[in-house]
Motif scaffolding. Structure first.
Motif, PDB file in Angstrom:
ATOM      1  N   SER A  51      14.506  96.032  80.774  1.00  0.00           N
ATOM      2  CA  SER A  51      13.165  95.244  79.876  1.00  0.00           C
ATOM      3  C   SER A  51      13.962  95.581  78.429  1.00  0.00           C
ATOM      4  O   SER A  51      14.151  94.587  77.501  1.00  0.00           O
ATOM      5  N   CYS A  52      14.383  97.314  77.994  1.00  0.00           N
ATOM      6  CA  CYS A  52      15.297  97.161  76.647  1.00  0.00           C
ATOM      7  C   CYS A  52      16.569  96.597  76.844  1.00  0.00           C
ATOM      8  O   CYS A  52      17.165  96.044  75.262  1.00  0.00           O
ATOM      9  N   ILE A  53      17.308  96.499  78.368  1.00  0.00           N
ATOM     10  CA  ILE A  53      19.103  95.862  77.924  1.00  0.00           C
ATOM     11  C   ILE A  53      18.379  94.662  77.459  1.00  0.00           C
ATOM     12  O   ILE A  53      19.719  94.468  77.047  1.00  0.00           O
ATOM     13  N   TYR A  54      18.185  93.635  78.168  1.00  0.00           N
ATOM     14  CA  TYR A  54      17.311  92.465  77.944  1.00  0.00           C
ATOM     15  C   TYR A  54      17.302  92.106  76.543  1.00  0.00           C
ATOM     16  O   TYR A  54      17.503  90.952  75.750  1.00  0.00           O
ATOM     17  N   SER A  55      16.073  93.180  76.121  1.00  0.00           N
ATOM     18  CA  SER A  55      15.835  92.390  74.380  1.00  0.00           C
ATOM     19  C   SER A  55      16.943  92.928  74.124  1.00  0.00           C
ATOM     20  O   SER A  55      16.746  91.691  72.774  1.00  0.00           O
ATOM     21  N   GLN A  56      17.866  93.865  74.510  1.00  0.00           N
ATOM     22  CA  GLN A  56      18.937  93.856  72.899  1.00  0.00           C
ATOM     23  C   GLN A  56      19.995  92.700  73.004  1.00  0.00           C
ATOM     24  O   GLN A  56      20.341  92.088  72.001  1.00  0.00           O
ATOM     25  N   ILE A  57      19.924  92.522  74.605  1.00  0.00           N
ATOM     26  CA  ILE A  57      21.289  91.278  74.361  1.00  0.00           C
ATOM     27  C   ILE A  57      20.874  90.209  73.714  1.00  0.00           C
ATOM     28  O   ILE A  57      21.356  89.412  72.997  1.00  0.00           O
ATOM     29  N   ALA A 105      15.863  80.282  67.873  1.00  0.00           N
ATOM     30  CA  ALA A 105      16.253  81.495  68.105  1.00  0.00           C
ATOM     31  C   ALA A 105      15.183  82.898  67.629  1.00  0.00           C
ATOM     32  O   ALA A 105      15.574  83.295  68.397  1.00  0.00           O
ATOM     33  N   PHE A 106      14.159  82.183  66.603  1.00  0.00           N
ATOM     34  CA  PHE A 106      13.426  83.103  66.266  1.00  0.00           C
ATOM     35  C   PHE A 106      12.434  83.965  67.636  1.00  0.00           C
ATOM     36  O   PHE A 106      12.022  84.842  67.836  1.00  0.00           O
ATOM     37  N   SER A 107      12.266  81.896  67.910  1.00  0.00           N
ATOM     38  CA  SER A 107      11.302  82.798  68.858  1.00  0.00           C
ATOM     39  C   SER A 107      11.970  83.167  70.334  1.00  0.00           C
ATOM     40  O   SER A 107      10.443  84.029  71.104  1.00  0.00           O
ATOM     41  N   MET A 108      13.080  82.698  70.314  1.00  0.00           N
ATOM     42  CA  MET A 108      13.414  83.671  71.488  1.00  0.00           C
ATOM     43  C   MET A 108      13.491  84.996  72.001  1.00  0.00           C
ATOM     44  O   MET A 108      13.490  85.650  72.817  1.00  0.00           O
ATOM     45  N   SER A 109      13.926  85.361  70.708  1.00  0.00           N
ATOM     46  CA  SER A 109      13.914  86.687  70.389  1.00  0.00           C
ATOM     47  C   SER A 109      12.121  87.344  71.032  1.00  0.00           C
ATOM     48  O   SER A 109      12.407  88.890  70.628  1.00  0.00           O
ATOM     49  N   ILE A 110      11.385  86.544  70.668  1.00  0.00           N
ATOM     50  CA  ILE A 110      10.091  87.453  70.765  1.00  0.00           C
ATOM     51  C   ILE A 110       9.994  87.019  72.471  1.00  0.00           C
ATOM     52  O   ILE A 110       9.443  88.246  72.575  1.00  0.00           O
ATOM     53  N   ILE A 111      10.246  86.017  72.946  1.00  0.00           N
ATOM     54  CA  ILE A 111      10.203  86.284  74.267  1.00  0.00           C
ATOM     55  C   ILE A 111      10.867  87.921  74.522  1.00  0.00           C
ATOM     56  O   ILE A 111      10.473  88.226  75.521  1.00  0.00           O
ATOM     57  N   ALA A 112      11.905  87.516  73.797  1.00  0.00           N
ATOM     58  CA  ALA A 112      12.747  88.909  74.528  1.00  0.00           C
ATOM     59  C   ALA A 112      12.217  90.319  74.697  1.00  0.00           C
ATOM     60  O   ALA A 112      12.455  91.445  75.235  1.00  0.00           O
ATOM     61  N   ASN A 113      11.157  90.374  73.459  1.00  0.00           N
ATOM     62  CA  ASN A 113      10.821  91.599  72.290  1.00  0.00           C
ATOM     63  C   ASN A 113       9.405  91.986  73.192  1.00  0.00           C
ATOM     64  O   ASN A 113       9.081  92.904  72.987  1.00  0.00           O
TER      65      ASN A 113
END
Length: 258
Positions: A51-57, A105-113
């Motif tokens: 999950s950390c790898i996915y979030s960072q990318i 773009a912002f909400s995509m980052s929220i999904i990842a984190n």
């Protein structure tokens, strides 16, 4: 200094999103955090370290997507400025495209984190927002592509491809909304790992499959911007010192000379 090769930004977005899942998927399989046969249709990327790898990318991809959207916005804005006949509606539509793109773009980052199992409500809301604003951005960009086509393209093929992708995304998004809503209301959508014997599996499978198709279509659409970005060059900004700073430097030099 004039910089080209701006097509690298949409290209990176299209490459990094699949890479983010692929690397996380391989790590999760290796560590035994999920089953291979159901990984693509499960809420699998919730354990560390995948999950950390996915979030960072994805965070980096979101940043690249913001740059991509802004460059496209400025490209169309320059075309509108140089061709006043485009009208005010083009400027308004271009601004709407920028707004929807930035939210995506912002909400995509929220999904990842925000892991699915921990903060399900935040993640699902971000998912809805991402798809709604991305489809909205697609329609704005598609209409702009038709309106500015004579200024950029000699062929109608590219705008029509974008129109077809926009229609497909709309249809798939409606399917996603239906299946996902049924899964949330009728079944335990917060279940971490879905299998074919889980209650509501077919609805979860349908919503997950539609998510993958929708994401793929969005990436294909973004990849079409590579053609447009090959026609753009950007001049590196110049930095000027303010008068006060220059005066201070001159006074400092004079004091040393005295």
């Amino acid at each position: 200094m004039i910089e080209g090769h701006l097509y690298i930004f949409p290209l990176l977005v299209c490459i990094l999103v699949p890479i983010a899942y692929l690397i996380s998927f391989i790590v999760a399989i290796h560590l035994g955090h999920l089953k291979f046969e159901y990984s693509f249709f499960s809420q699998s990327l919730t354990n560390s370290p995948e999950s950390c790898i996915y979030s960072q990318i994805i965070n980096f991809t979101s940043f690249i997507l913001i740059i991509t959207i802004y460059i496209r916005y400025r490209q169309i804005a320059e075309l509108i400025r140089n061709h006043p006949t485009c009208g005010k509606k083009c400027s308004q539509l271009n601004l709407t495209f920028l707004t929807c793109g930035m939210i995506t773009a912002f909400s995509m980052s929220i999904i990842a984190n925000f892991p699915h199992s921990n903060v399900f409500l935040v993640r699902i809301l971000a998912t809805y927002i991402t798809f709604i604003t991305s489809v909205g951005a697609l329609y704005c960009e598609m209409l702009l592509s038709f309106w500015i086509r004579p200024l950029l393209y000699s062929s109608r093929i590219l705008p029509f491809i974008r129109m077809i992708l926009s229609i497909i995304c709309t249809f798939i998004f409606i399917i996603f909304i239906i299946f996902q809503t049924i899964t949330i209301i009728k079944y335990d959508n917060q279940e971490k790992l879905w299998t074919s014997i889980s209650p509501g599996w077919k609805y979860h499978f349908g919503s997950s499959l539609s998510t993958w198709i929708l994401t793929s279509c969005l990436l294909i659409y973004i990849s079409t911007l590579i053609i447009d970005f090959r026609r753009i060059k950007i001049i590196s900004p110049k930095i000027y010192l303010t008068t006060d700073i220059i005066d201070d430097q001159m006074n400092h030099r004079l004091s040393f000379s005295i």
